[in-house]
Design an enzyme around this catalytic site. Sequence first.
Site: not given
Ligand code: AQP
Length: 343
Positions: A119, A201, A204
């Site tokens: 990040k 991955k 969002k």
């Molecule tokens: N691509 C993914 N595959 C499997 N699991 C995922 N999770 C998120 N993306 C995937 C799981 O969903 C939960 C939510 O996570 P979060 O939104 O709190 O954090 P994150 O993993 O940082 O999500 P993003 O989408 O990548 O957010 P941004 O882009 O804002 O940083 C968690 O259980 C995660 O494992």
Amino acid sequence: MENTPIAPKKRIFSAIKPTGDATLGSYLGAIKNWVSLRDEYDCLYCIADLHALTVRNDPATLRRRVLEQLAIYVAAGLDPEKCVLYVQSHVPAHAELGWILDCYTMFGELSRMTQFKDKSRKNADNVNAGLFTYPTLMAADILLYQADLVPVGEDQTQHVEICRDIANRFNGAYGDTFTMPEAFVPKFGARVMSLSNPTSKMSKSEEDANGCVLVMDSPEEIMRKFKRAVTDSDTVASPVYYDKENKPGVANLLSIYCAATGCTMESAVAEFEGKGYGAFKPRVGEAVVEMLRPVREKANELLKDKDALVSIYTDGAAKAAYLAEKTMRKVRRKVGLTERPRY
Ligand code: AQP
């Protein structure tokens, strides 16, 4: 006949941060799993809006996303009568325990977190302290409720590990205070990759919107994204087989297909034997459309009644705050804070 005592249910905590609209990644990696565990466990599912503040948000959009995420939770099958559904900032104990745990977490440990490194690279102009201490707030989220299990996608297991290290350190210093949580990662959907860049991955915050399928996307939008999904230029008669290393795009689509339909990898590969990408990609898209259709429709319905959603999160906050306060009373006493006066 003697009565056998009923063991209390184990507890689950998990959360998603509303930094963007909910994705297929968070649905398969987290929400779908949460639903499967809802009857067996005592469940708390949170909307982590404090975590969302580590990036800049438009305030009105963030508030909209919180409600939408709650609607998705309920629409996906998380019954508010059975699960505690709430918003993180509505329970101030998260921030309080987060600060206390900051004082029991080492700078070196936080520096090694891969999410922080990723990040910081992505948001080089906003590497704030919140991004750095994100894992301690996440540890607080989990430990506040004495959670036994944390259902997360694979990307979050390092966060559960550091949470265990922090809990161990605290318990070692003050005696048993926190339950030791374990990560629970789904078999398929543990790491959903971007459709346009299958070695990253699905997130969002992904730059290319085509790579990320949203829970609230229309069927047309979902089909369009799957038809454009990156595969490879394999020209063999049966290019659809699982080889994560050499065919990451196809492997990702196959895993999504298994997660969406519940079939095994062997039967998915057998189904597409002799078929090209032209048949394969739309079929995966259709499976995802059908999986998400009821969730989207129900969520849209729920979003028409904002007061009902507010009442769900109000009730959830009251239940969560009650449990959190039980832990906080212990923690405050153990670290030496004076008893809170009534005012
Ligand atoms: N691509 C993914 N595959 C499997 N699991 C995922 N999770 C998120 N993306 C995937 C799981 O969903 C939960 C939510 O996570 P979060 O939104 O709190 O954090 P994150 O993993 O940082 O999500 P993003 O989408 O990548 O957010 P941004 O882009 O804002 O940083 C968690 O259980 C995660 O494992």
